[in-house]
Scaffold this motif. Sequence first.
Motif, PDB file in Angstrom:
ATOM      1  N   LYS A 108       5.214   2.183   3.236  1.00  0.00           N
ATOM      2  CA  LYS A 108       5.515   0.925   3.800  1.00  0.00           C
ATOM      3  C   LYS A 108       6.915   0.534   3.204  1.00  0.00           C
ATOM      4  O   LYS A 108       7.265   1.165   2.047  1.00  0.00           O
ATOM      5  CB  LYS A 108       4.876  -0.468   3.339  1.00  0.00           C
ATOM      6  CG  LYS A 108       3.190  -0.307   3.964  1.00  0.00           C
ATOM      7  CD  LYS A 108       2.516  -1.496   3.325  1.00  0.00           C
ATOM      8  CE  LYS A 108       0.884  -1.424   3.897  1.00  0.00           C
ATOM      9  NZ  LYS A 108       0.255  -2.646   3.336  1.00  0.00           N
ATOM     10  N   SER A 161       8.795  -0.475   9.958  1.00  0.00           N
ATOM     11  CA  SER A 161       8.033   0.511   8.802  1.00  0.00           C
ATOM     12  C   SER A 161       8.757   1.802   8.641  1.00  0.00           C
ATOM     13  O   SER A 161       8.526   2.318   7.696  1.00  0.00           O
ATOM     14  CB  SER A 161       6.643   1.238   9.610  1.00  0.00           C
ATOM     15  OG  SER A 161       6.653   1.913  10.670  1.00  0.00           O
ATOM     16  N   ASN A 163       4.158  -1.422  -1.855  1.00  0.00           N
ATOM     17  CA  ASN A 163       3.100  -0.242  -1.606  1.00  0.00           C
ATOM     18  C   ASN A 163       1.974  -0.463  -2.666  1.00  0.00           C
ATOM     19  O   ASN A 163       1.180   0.682  -2.523  1.00  0.00           O
ATOM     20  CB  ASN A 163       3.854   1.211  -1.675  1.00  0.00           C
ATOM     21  CG  ASN A 163       4.720   1.544  -0.492  1.00  0.00           C
ATOM     22  OD1 ASN A 163       4.056   1.797   0.671  1.00  0.00           O
ATOM     23  ND2 ASN A 163       6.082   0.960  -0.388  1.00  0.00           N
TER      24      ASN A 163
END
Length: 242
Positions: free
Chosen positions: A65, A99, A241
Amino acid sequence: MHRSAPRLTRILACAAVPVMLVVAGCSSDSDGGSPDKGAAQSSAGTPKEAAPKQTPTLAPGKYAKLPEPCKAITAKTIDELVPKAKSKAGTASASTDTSARGGCSWNGLVDKGLKGSQYRWLDVAFLRYESVQALGTGEKRAEEAQAKEIAKLKATEGAKYVRDSVASGVGDQTTTVAYTLRKTGETFVYATTVARTGNVLVILNYNGAGYAGAETPHDQKMMDGAVKATKDAVAAVAAANK
């Protein structure tokens, strides 16, 4: 009766001969003439077809991410580097895949009247690379992109007093490139930091100029500011993350 005894003995002896020959024949086959053993030897001598090599699967990149770009730099850092920012919330860059890429920018002008004005611009971009079998791991791809970005910065058209430095302790590898550039009648000082953390590339640009006779910002101060903001951005990647 006595005469037939030797004859019976001879008949039995003759009858026994084929049996011994059969046994001898079986014994001979089992020692080395067995068709099964010959077939086994022939099979063992035939080279087996080589199994196709398996291509190892690449491990996914460290990060899956990206952080929200406009929240990646702390408000405290924005206040310090971009005084009087038009929008402290920043202006997000357009992205078709948040993303994989995203960015945000801030700018502000401190008007000091007769003493001139100080203009500052700060923008950050995040690029995430996935592992691709034909191209390599996400980390390798990010590292290659980093090298290209640094080379491009050093070759900026019209740039003067170009210099770079490595910032230790910021991500896996971080380089800042500074230079001056004349535009709109003023001398701008640029400091761009290119940082790699795992499979994510963080490109942060910090620049400024003094207007109406105001002092031109020092390149070292701009570089220090860029590194400070980059630390925020790298920390934001890890936080996104968790």
